[in-house]
Design a protein around this motif. Structure first.
Motif, PDB file in Angstrom:
ATOM      1  N   LEU A  49       0.836  -1.203   0.000  1.00  0.00           N
ATOM      2  CA  LEU A  49       0.000   0.000   0.000  1.00  0.00           C
ATOM      3  C   LEU A  49       0.871   1.253   0.000  1.00  0.00           C
ATOM      4  O   LEU A  49       0.578   2.216  -0.712  1.00  0.00           O
ATOM      5  CB  LEU A  49      -0.951   0.002   1.194  1.00  0.00           C
ATOM      6  CG  LEU A  49      -1.872   1.216   1.305  1.00  0.00           C
ATOM      7  CD1 LEU A  49      -2.713   1.410   0.048  1.00  0.00           C
ATOM      8  CD2 LEU A  49      -2.750   1.094   2.544  1.00  0.00           C
ATOM      9  N   ALA A  50       1.949   1.239   0.753  1.00  0.00           N
ATOM     10  CA  ALA A  50       2.858   2.392   0.774  1.00  0.00           C
ATOM     11  C   ALA A  50       3.428   2.650  -0.623  1.00  0.00           C
ATOM     12  O   ALA A  50       3.552   3.802  -1.046  1.00  0.00           O
ATOM     13  CB  ALA A  50       3.984   2.167   1.780  1.00  0.00           C
ATOM     14  N   VAL A  51       3.754   1.594  -1.350  1.00  0.00           N
ATOM     15  CA  VAL A  51       4.257   1.755  -2.717  1.00  0.00           C
ATOM     16  C   VAL A  51       3.179   2.396  -3.599  1.00  0.00           C
ATOM     17  O   VAL A  51       3.456   3.341  -4.346  1.00  0.00           O
ATOM     18  CB  VAL A  51       4.714   0.406  -3.320  1.00  0.00           C
ATOM     19  CG1 VAL A  51       5.083   0.558  -4.794  1.00  0.00           C
ATOM     20  CG2 VAL A  51       5.895  -0.159  -2.531  1.00  0.00           C
ATOM     21  N   LEU A  52       1.952   1.907  -3.488  1.00  0.00           N
ATOM     22  CA  LEU A  52       0.865   2.484  -4.279  1.00  0.00           C
ATOM     23  C   LEU A  52       0.673   3.958  -3.957  1.00  0.00           C
ATOM     24  O   LEU A  52       0.471   4.776  -4.861  1.00  0.00           O
ATOM     25  CB  LEU A  52      -0.438   1.708  -4.039  1.00  0.00           C
ATOM     26  CG  LEU A  52      -0.461   0.247  -4.495  1.00  0.00           C
ATOM     27  CD1 LEU A  52      -1.799  -0.397  -4.125  1.00  0.00           C
ATOM     28  CD2 LEU A  52      -0.162   0.104  -5.969  1.00  0.00           C
ATOM     29  N   VAL A  53       0.757   4.320  -2.680  1.00  0.00           N
ATOM     30  CA  VAL A  53       0.599   5.719  -2.263  1.00  0.00           C
ATOM     31  C   VAL A  53       1.674   6.588  -2.906  1.00  0.00           C
ATOM     32  O   VAL A  53       1.388   7.649  -3.462  1.00  0.00           O
ATOM     33  CB  VAL A  53       0.633   5.844  -0.723  1.00  0.00           C
ATOM     34  CG1 VAL A  53       0.762   7.295  -0.287  1.00  0.00           C
ATOM     35  CG2 VAL A  53      -0.611   5.216  -0.106  1.00  0.00           C
ATOM     36  N   VAL A  54       2.917   6.132  -2.841  1.00  0.00           N
ATOM     37  CA  VAL A  54       4.025   6.910  -3.403  1.00  0.00           C
ATOM     38  C   VAL A  54       3.883   7.039  -4.918  1.00  0.00           C
ATOM     39  O   VAL A  54       4.106   8.110  -5.483  1.00  0.00           O
ATOM     40  CB  VAL A  54       5.380   6.275  -3.007  1.00  0.00           C
ATOM     41  CG1 VAL A  54       6.518   6.834  -3.835  1.00  0.00           C
ATOM     42  CG2 VAL A  54       5.654   6.502  -1.534  1.00  0.00           C
ATOM     43  N   LEU A  55       3.473   5.960  -5.568  1.00  0.00           N
ATOM     44  CA  LEU A  55       3.348   5.988  -7.030  1.00  0.00           C
ATOM     45  C   LEU A  55       2.148   6.804  -7.494  1.00  0.00           C
ATOM     46  O   LEU A  55       2.093   7.206  -8.653  1.00  0.00           O
ATOM     47  CB  LEU A  55       3.246   4.560  -7.585  1.00  0.00           C
ATOM     48  CG  LEU A  55       4.497   3.705  -7.421  1.00  0.00           C
ATOM     49  CD1 LEU A  55       4.237   2.300  -7.942  1.00  0.00           C
ATOM     50  CD2 LEU A  55       5.704   4.329  -8.097  1.00  0.00           C
ATOM     51  N   ALA A  56       1.204   7.061  -6.619  1.00  0.00           N
ATOM     52  CA  ALA A  56       0.011   7.827  -6.988  1.00  0.00           C
ATOM     53  C   ALA A  56       0.261   9.327  -7.014  1.00  0.00           C
ATOM     54  O   ALA A  56      -0.639  10.095  -7.344  1.00  0.00           O
ATOM     55  CB  ALA A  56      -1.132   7.517  -6.015  1.00  0.00           C
ATOM     56  N   GLY A  57       1.466   9.756  -6.700  1.00  0.00           N
ATOM     57  CA  GLY A  57       1.794  11.176  -6.698  1.00  0.00           C
ATOM     58  C   GLY A  57       1.667  11.803  -8.068  1.00  0.00           C
ATOM     59  O   GLY A  57       1.395  11.132  -9.071  1.00  0.00           O
ATOM     60  N   ASP A  58       1.884  13.094  -8.116  1.00  0.00           N
ATOM     61  CA  ASP A  58       1.693  13.859  -9.349  1.00  0.00           C
ATOM     62  C   ASP A  58       2.750  13.586 -10.418  1.00  0.00           C
ATOM     63  O   ASP A  58       2.482  13.740 -11.601  1.00  0.00           O
ATOM     64  CB  ASP A  58       1.680  15.358  -9.034  1.00  0.00           C
ATOM     65  CG  ASP A  58       0.475  15.737  -8.197  1.00  0.00           C
ATOM     66  OD1 ASP A  58      -0.549  15.036  -8.263  1.00  0.00           O
ATOM     67  OD2 ASP A  58       0.569  16.744  -7.458  1.00  0.00           O
ATOM     68  N   GLU A  59       3.951  13.216  -9.992  1.00  0.00           N
ATOM     69  CA  GLU A  59       5.018  13.022 -10.974  1.00  0.00           C
ATOM     70  C   GLU A  59       5.352  11.543 -11.116  1.00  0.00           C
ATOM     71  O   GLU A  59       5.318  10.800 -10.143  1.00  0.00           O
ATOM     72  CB  GLU A  59       6.265  13.807 -10.569  1.00  0.00           C
ATOM     73  CG  GLU A  59       6.846  13.352  -9.240  1.00  0.00           C
ATOM     74  CD  GLU A  59       7.978  14.238  -8.755  1.00  0.00           C
ATOM     75  OE1 GLU A  59       9.134  13.802  -8.844  1.00  0.00           O
ATOM     76  OE2 GLU A  59       7.665  15.344  -8.298  1.00  0.00           O
ATOM     77  N   PRO A  60       5.657  11.099 -12.345  1.00  0.00           N
ATOM     78  CA  PRO A  60       6.053   9.704 -12.534  1.00  0.00           C
ATOM     79  C   PRO A  60       7.387   9.433 -11.841  1.00  0.00           C
ATOM     80  O   PRO A  60       8.269  10.299 -11.838  1.00  0.00           O
ATOM     81  CB  PRO A  60       6.183   9.547 -14.046  1.00  0.00           C
ATOM     82  CG  PRO A  60       6.008  10.891 -14.640  1.00  0.00           C
ATOM     83  CD  PRO A  60       5.631  11.855 -13.566  1.00  0.00           C
ATOM     84  N   LEU A  61       7.497   8.260 -11.252  1.00  0.00           N
ATOM     85  CA  LEU A  61       8.712   7.901 -10.520  1.00  0.00           C
ATOM     86  C   LEU A  61       9.329   6.638 -11.102  1.00  0.00           C
ATOM     87  O   LEU A  61       8.624   5.723 -11.506  1.00  0.00           O
ATOM     88  CB  LEU A  61       8.399   7.645  -9.049  1.00  0.00           C
ATOM     89  CG  LEU A  61       7.868   8.807  -8.224  1.00  0.00           C
ATOM     90  CD1 LEU A  61       7.507   8.332  -6.824  1.00  0.00           C
ATOM     91  CD2 LEU A  61       8.870   9.938  -8.162  1.00  0.00           C
ATOM     92  N   SER A  62      10.654   6.612 -11.071  1.00  0.00           N
ATOM     93  CA  SER A  62      11.364   5.375 -11.399  1.00  0.00           C
ATOM     94  C   SER A  62      11.336   4.484 -10.158  1.00  0.00           C
ATOM     95  O   SER A  62      11.000   4.933  -9.060  1.00  0.00           O
ATOM     96  CB  SER A  62      12.808   5.681 -11.793  1.00  0.00           C
ATOM     97  OG  SER A  62      13.545   6.087 -10.645  1.00  0.00           O
ATOM     98  N   GLN A  63      11.705   3.231 -10.348  1.00  0.00           N
ATOM     99  CA  GLN A  63      11.797   2.316  -9.205  1.00  0.00           C
ATOM    100  C   GLN A  63      12.760   2.863  -8.161  1.00  0.00           C
ATOM    101  O   GLN A  63      12.486   2.809  -6.964  1.00  0.00           O
ATOM    102  CB  GLN A  63      12.288   0.941  -9.663  1.00  0.00           C
ATOM    103  CG  GLN A  63      11.306   0.181 -10.466  1.00  0.00           C
ATOM    104  CD  GLN A  63      11.843  -1.158 -10.943  1.00  0.00           C
ATOM    105  OE1 GLN A  63      11.148  -1.820 -11.646  1.00  0.00           O
ATOM    106  NE2 GLN A  63      13.033  -1.561 -10.591  1.00  0.00           N
TER     107      GLN A  63
END
Length: 159
Positions: A49-63
């Motif tokens: 869930l923490a990963v999903l939260v971080v990835l849901a941000g406004d900017e695309p993120l790399s691994q």
């Protein structure tokens, strides 16, 4: 009344119950159990869930960027992303700016899971803190945030 039906006097606190480390450890364990039960129907655990939260941000993120925000090592992040990808909650794509980077983004199923699981997490948190009045619960969360982050300002946002 039978002898076993009589109300028992409260157990006096042990000397450990006045120690911060003991209390934090046991509070965290109890909350982890409550959170796991709440998240299980959504097919994710607290780390996912923490990963999903971080990835849901406004900017695309790399691994790598997501791992840095979560404070986990690359190997752990790859395993988390692999599991989420296997369940159709995230997808990887090559960064158009740097072909060596994998951008990770939520799928539509991942967004739905995130919102449902966050609702369940918030309900579990409210239930866990129910023994405290609202102001005391907010003060506890704020104090722990300061201890963990060193930042006394209110959080920018919540889901």
């Amino acid at each position: 009344m039978r002898g076993t039906d009589r109300p028992q006097p409260p157990t006096p606190p042990t000397p450990l119950e006045s120690r911060l480390g003991y209390l934090l450890k046991h509070a965290q364990a109890a909350f982890a159990r409550a959170s796991a039960e709440a998240l299980a129907p959504h097919g994710v655990d607290g780390h996912e869930l923490a990963v999903l939260v971080v990835l849901a941000g406004d900017e695309p993120l790399s691994q790598v960027e997501a791992a840095a925000r979560l404070g986990v090592d690359r190997t752990t992040m790859v395993a988390l992303i692999d599991g989420l990808e296997d369940h159709g909650l995230v997808r990887r794509r090559r960064s158009p700016q740097d072909r060596r980077k994998n951008i990770v983004e939520l799928t539509e199923a991942g967004r739905k899971c995130l919102h449902a699981a966050e609702e369940a997490r918030r309900a579990a948190e409210r239930s866990f803190l129910a023994a405290l009045d609202e102001e005391t619960a907010a003060t506890l969360v704020h104090a722990l945030r300061i201890l963990v982050t060193g930042d006394a300002s209110p959080p920018a946002h919540t889901l």
